[in-house]
Design an enzyme around this catalytic site. Structure first.
Site, PDB file in Angstrom:
ATOM      1  N   GLU A  34      63.101   3.758  75.321  1.00 47.51           N
ATOM      2  CA  GLU A  34      62.336   3.649  76.699  1.00 47.51           C
ATOM      3  C   GLU A  34      60.962   3.003  76.181  1.00 47.51           C
ATOM      4  OE1 GLU A  34      59.717   3.446  78.947  1.00 47.51           O
ATOM      5  OE2 GLU A  34      59.475   5.580  78.930  1.00 47.51           O
ATOM      6  N   LEU A  35      60.912   1.686  76.572  1.00 45.81           N
ATOM      7  CA  LEU A  35      59.970   0.820  76.290  1.00 45.81           C
ATOM      8  C   LEU A  35      58.824   0.308  77.209  1.00 45.81           C
ATOM      9  CD1 LEU A  35      62.209  -1.324  73.799  1.00 45.81           C
ATOM     10  CD2 LEU A  35      61.144   0.718  73.283  1.00 45.81           C
ATOM     11  N   GLY A  56      58.231   4.312  73.425  1.00 47.40           N
ATOM     12  CA  GLY A  56      57.027   3.774  72.759  1.00 47.40           C
ATOM     13  C   GLY A  56      57.010   2.219  73.020  1.00 47.40           C
ATOM     14  N   SER A  57      56.432   1.338  72.110  1.00 47.76           N
ATOM     15  CA  SER A  57      56.072  -0.172  72.400  1.00 47.76           C
ATOM     16  C   SER A  57      57.406  -0.869  72.205  1.00 47.76           C
ATOM     17  CB  SER A  57      55.109  -0.577  71.394  1.00 47.76           C
ATOM     18  OG  SER A  57      55.540  -0.669  70.212  1.00 47.76           O
ATOM     19  N   GLU A  81      52.685  -5.496  79.708  1.00 47.35           N
ATOM     20  CA  GLU A  81      52.371  -4.214  80.145  1.00 47.35           C
ATOM     21  C   GLU A  81      50.799  -4.028  79.944  1.00 47.35           C
ATOM     22  OE1 GLU A  81      54.273   0.286  79.610  1.00 47.35           O
ATOM     23  OE2 GLU A  81      54.286  -0.987  77.880  1.00 47.35           O
ATOM     24  N   CYS A  86      54.191   4.434  81.700  1.00 46.31           N
ATOM     25  CA  CYS A  86      55.131   3.137  81.703  1.00 46.31           C
ATOM     26  C   CYS A  86      55.507   2.775  83.062  1.00 46.31           C
ATOM     27  CB  CYS A  86      56.611   3.698  80.976  1.00 46.31           C
ATOM     28  SG  CYS A  86      56.107   3.900  79.270  1.00 46.31           S
TER      29      CYS A  86
END
Length: 475
Positions: free
Chosen positions: A246-247, A226-227, A375, A281
């Site tokens: 996992e960002l 996520g964020s 992002e 992502c």
């Protein structure tokens, strides 16, 4: 029909329900019951109590369960793809691809479960170890809390659930509130297996309920996708837990002067900057092209982007659908406006219709603009000329993110130089950074997170080594 949630492998209903709506036209995608605090407590307690039994499950039992899920996902692929599109507004062709990927993830996890055996290490390399050998096995750290985002409501769930089952770790899954229906459908398939009660639960609770799950000591492993602020906040709040994150990132491409097939590069850049409305992502966000090829590449990217069709994601002709909601599209629209106000050039796109943002290409954007520095998570790409390969590599690294990068080159030395110098989790040579092999280690550095996904890599994350020393052996 309102979907049940799952507590310790059993369907459960409640007093509260939530309706999930399609972001393209607001139609109802489905509804689900919401777990109460009592339901959540029961799920966590069951995971804690079954941890020893789950860890002791024979490999063939774990593998058989994973194989069943893989086969059934394949059998129900059309139904699940429709459900993914209904709740996430992902174009149906990409939804079908996602189901296919999840089929493979569960199959690979089954294969890994069968060979997850540890290793032997001889200890007589020093005199004190004569006659001794070590058996190094990996054992589950304990129950896993899996928290997944909206953009891959099946495959990213698979990347949490499959490796947990493969190592014998109970898992409590919290799917994204925007897209819980596919995960709940997966529960129907998991319920057909012989996994012991408590091995898995699926709790579509609001995000506010996540903090209590994260803090619970009975869930010693947290796997979050996520964020950035939420992810690092989780890690900071539970420093004694094992946390995998996992960002995301702002994935970059470098097109080198030796690359001659510019139309291929342009087509790949256009497709994977805009696929799934940029809500990936590793969608292409930053393109650095050598000045020798920049003008032609720009023309070709524009041509391919303008050919992409937007519209109803339920149509197989739609290539770029809406974003997850209007608020997300409004945010990206404002970032584009800010980039133009700061001196950037809008070559195409930028217009918003509800939750749909037209595929957007920018040039001349200042480095500090959000569309370059942060992002975007939307259908926006920036094109930037560079004077050398060295400059391109440096500008790719000039980011707080480091998930994946793509390098279009046919020169072996350049490829190896990029692999050595780029501070990212993965370098894709000859293609965009959006390529992911689900069986391979996947993750990033810097603000892109810590830990790796992929069945084998996640199985390492969910376990720790245990050493057994055997003595008095003739080696």
């Amino acid at each position: 029909m309102t979907a049940a949630f799952w507590v310790a492998g059993k369907p459960r209903t409640s007093e509260e329900t939530v309706v999930v709506r399609h972001s393209f036209d607001g139609s109802e995608a489905g509804a689900h019951f919401v777990p109460s605090t009592v339901d959540t407590e029961e799920a966590v307690r069951a995971a804690h109590e079954v941890r020893a039994e789950a860890a002791a499950l024979p490999a063939h039992v774990r593998a058989a369960a994973l194989d069943h899920v893989s086969r059934t996902l394949a059998d129900r692929s059309a139904e699940l793809a429709d459900l993914i599109t209904a709740e996430s507004a992902k174009p149906i062709n990409w939804a079908r691809a996602e189901v296919g990927r999840a089929v493979s993830v569960f199959r690979w996890a089954a294969e890994e479960a069968r060979r997850f055996s540890g290793e032997l290490q001889r200890l007589d390399t020093d005199p004190g170890g004569t006659g001794r050998m070590a058996l190094v096995r990996r054992v589950p750290r304990g129950p896993v809390l899996g928290i997944t985002p909206f953009n891959f409501p099946l495959n990213l769930v698979a990347h949490k659930v499959a490796p947990a089952i493969a190592v014998g770790a109970p898992i409590v899954l919290k799917p994204a509130p925007a897209t819980p229906l596919t995960a709940l459908a997966l529960g129907e398939i998991l319920a057909e297996t012989d996994l012991p009660a408590g091995s898995w639960s699926i709790l579509p609770v609001p995000n506010e309920a996540a903090a209590g799950l994260v803090a619970d000591p009975r869930l010693p492993v947290v796997s979050f996708t996520g964020s950035v602020p939420v992810g690092w906040g989780i890690r900071d709040s539970v420093p004694r837990k094992h946390v995998a994150l996992e960002l995301g990132g702002n994935a970059a491409v470098l097109v080198c002067p030796d690359w001659t097939d510019l139309d291929y590069a342009a087509q790949r850049i256009a497709t994977f900057a805009m696929y799934q409305a940029g809500q990936s992502c590793i969608s292409v966000q930053r393109v650095y092209a050598h000045a020798d090829v920049f003008p032609e590449l720009t023309d070709r990217v524009l041509a391919h982007v303008r050919a992409l069709g937007t519209g109803d994601p339920r149509s197989p002709h739609t290539e770029v659908g809406p974003m997850i909601n209007v608020a997300a599209a409004e945010r990206v629209e404002s970032w584009v406006s800010q980039a133009v106000a700061a001196g950037g050039n809008l070559l195409t796109g930028g217009a918003r219709d509800g939750a749909t943002l037209a595929p957007t290409v920018l040039t001349g954007v200042p480095e500090a603009a959000a569309v370059l520095a942060d992002e975007v998570f939307g259908p926006v790409v920036t094109l930037n000329p560079v004077s050398s390969v060295d400059e391109g590599l440096r500008r790719i690294n000039d980011s707080r993110f480091g998930l994946q990068a793509g390098v279009f080159t046919r020169d072996l030395a350049t490829a190896f130089d990029a692999s050595a110098r780029l501070d990212v989790g993965g370098v894709v040579v000859g293609d965009v950074p959006s390529f992911r092999a689900d069986q391979a280690p996947y993750g990033g550095v810097k603000d892109s997170g810590v830990g790796r996904e992929g069945p084998a890599a996640a199985m390492e994350d969910f376990t720790e080594p245990r050493v057994t020393v055997l003595t008095g052996l003739p080696l």
